[in-house]
Design a protein around this motif. Structure first.
Motif, PDB file in Angstrom:
ATOM      1  N   TRP A  65     -11.336 -41.119 -26.339  1.00  0.00           N
ATOM      2  CA  TRP A  65     -10.870 -40.079 -25.422  1.00  0.00           C
ATOM      3  C   TRP A  65      -9.915 -40.704 -24.417  1.00  0.00           C
ATOM      4  CZ3 TRP A  65     -13.055 -34.999 -25.736  1.00  0.00           C
ATOM      5  CH2 TRP A  65     -14.054 -34.869 -26.701  1.00  0.00           C
ATOM      6  N   LEU A  66      -8.681 -40.210 -24.397  1.00  0.00           N
ATOM      7  CA  LEU A  66      -7.649 -40.748 -23.527  1.00  0.00           C
ATOM      8  C   LEU A  66      -7.163 -39.679 -22.563  1.00  0.00           C
ATOM      9  CD1 LEU A  66      -7.535 -42.533 -26.228  1.00  0.00           C
ATOM     10  CD2 LEU A  66      -5.212 -43.104 -25.505  1.00  0.00           C
ATOM     11  N   ASP A  67      -6.714 -40.116 -21.384  1.00  0.00           N
ATOM     12  CA  ASP A  67      -6.075 -39.193 -20.449  1.00  0.00           C
ATOM     13  C   ASP A  67      -4.765 -39.795 -19.967  1.00  0.00           C
ATOM     14  OD1 ASP A  67      -6.627 -40.122 -17.277  1.00  0.00           O
ATOM     15  OD2 ASP A  67      -8.001 -40.976 -18.742  1.00  0.00           O
ATOM     16  N   VAL A  68      -3.770 -38.935 -19.766  1.00  0.00           N
ATOM     17  CA  VAL A  68      -2.470 -39.351 -19.256  1.00  0.00           C
ATOM     18  C   VAL A  68      -2.011 -38.320 -18.230  1.00  0.00           C
ATOM     19  CG1 VAL A  68      -1.828 -40.479 -21.424  1.00  0.00           C
ATOM     20  CG2 VAL A  68      -1.119 -38.118 -21.005  1.00  0.00           C
ATOM     21  N   HIS A  69      -0.986 -38.653 -17.461  1.00  0.00           N
ATOM     22  CA  HIS A  69      -0.448 -37.681 -16.513  1.00  0.00           C
ATOM     23  C   HIS A  69       0.252 -36.555 -17.268  1.00  0.00           C
ATOM     24  CE1 HIS A  69       2.029 -36.064 -13.180  1.00  0.00           C
ATOM     25  NE2 HIS A  69       0.983 -36.434 -12.457  1.00  0.00           N
ATOM     26  N   GLN A  70       0.108 -35.342 -16.758  1.00  0.00           N
ATOM     27  CA  GLN A  70       0.683 -34.177 -17.428  1.00  0.00           C
ATOM     28  C   GLN A  70       2.188 -34.318 -17.661  1.00  0.00           C
ATOM     29  OE1 GLN A  70      -0.599 -31.548 -18.762  1.00  0.00           O
ATOM     30  NE2 GLN A  70      -2.543 -31.015 -17.790  1.00  0.00           N
ATOM     31  N   SER A  71       2.879 -35.018 -16.771  1.00  0.00           N
ATOM     32  CA  SER A  71       4.333 -35.125 -16.872  1.00  0.00           C
ATOM     33  C   SER A  71       4.790 -35.903 -18.101  1.00  0.00           C
ATOM     34  CB  SER A  71       4.903 -35.778 -15.610  1.00  0.00           C
ATOM     35  OG  SER A  71       4.430 -37.119 -15.478  1.00  0.00           O
TER      36      SER A  71
END
Length: 277
Positions: A65-71
């Motif tokens: 599970w990864l998260d990144v900035h929406q931009s």
């Protein structure tokens, strides 16, 4: 225990027999290979070594599970699909179905990982379906304040895509780079900066600010960098250390400010590095 919604984060799930190999071969960090309660910091670099995306990767429910900035979410997804080629990997875009949050303790009933390896951590990253976040606090000021106090730069808040090198934000110090693994995108630049000691810019905590993000930090009459996201008069700035020869004489928008190094920092103000050949 309170969970603070981090509305600017996009969540992705990588599953399948080749998911770990794909990520390990492409991004900088040490990617978890099995059950762990720690999420590792990583960055996706351009071939020139600039950060295109950064976030955390944690293993749960037979997937990463990864998260990144929406931009940078669209570009990140596009690039990872390109790198996937014929690998047996399913990449799920969970922007419509899941949210990321911040808590000071692990959360039962949600995917919880301690926020990064290394000498500094920021509580817990929590991921849950949108239907399960009704009691989350919408304002993530608690996370932002903790991040800035720890001196951790973050994409979107402190620097844009394709602007900073991995060393600029301390990835090399905070275990966001796995120096023991093989090649990944941008690895040659990262290795050269490590072995030659040519990292000029580093995260610095700036306090007493009365100016918006993006305002220049002036030291010795020269710009040393710019401040990032400001919370309660504090921000993380990625600064040229060699230009801060007198930490007591630094200004932002013409007003004096206080600069301090993060607790985890092995670098120093006034530090100079060799020129690149």
């Amino acid at each position: 225990m309170t969970i603070y919604l981090r509305a600017d984060r996009a969540v992705f799930r990588f599953s399948g027999p080749d998911a770990h190999k794909l990520l390990n071969d492409v991004v900088t960090g040490h990617i978890p290979a099995g059950d762990s309660d720690i999420a590792a910091w990583w960055a996706l670099l351009s071939p020139q070594g600039k950060i295109l995306a950064e976030g955390l990767a944690g293993w749960a429910q037979d997937a990463l599970w990864l998260d990144v900035h929406q931009s940078v979410a669209d570009d990140f997804l596009k690039r990872m699909k390109m790198y996937r080629l014929r690998a047996q990997v399913v990449i799920d875009d969970l922007r419509e179905t899941h949210r990321a949050g911040f808590a000071t303790e692990a959360q039962a009933g949600a995917i919880s990982h301690a926020d990064r390896l290394g000498p500094a951590r920021l509580g817990w990253r929590v991921i849950a379906p949108v239907e399960a976040i009704g009691d989350w606090v919408a304002d993530d000021a608690a996370y932002r304040a903790a991040r800035i106090a720890a001196g951790m730069a973050e994409q979107g808040a402190d620097f844009p895509a394709n602007d900073a090198f991995a060393h600029d934000i301390g990835l090399d110090i905070l275990d966001g780079i796995d120096f023991a693994k093989g090649c990944y995108v941008g690895q040659e630049v990262v290795s050269r900066m490590k072995h030659r000691g040519t990292a000029r810019r580093r995260p610095v905590i700036v306090s007493g600010i009365d100016a918006p993000a993006g305002t220049s930090v002036i030291a010795g009459g020269r710009e040393a960098g710019t401040i990032g996201q400001v919370v309660d008069g504090k921000a993380v700035a990625i600064l040229r250390l060699d230009r801060i020869t007198d930490p007591a004489a630094v200004t932002v928008d013409g007003k004096p400010v206080t600069v301090a190094l993060p607790d985890w920092a092995p670098y120093a103000f006034g530090e100079t590095v060799p020129d690149e050949e």
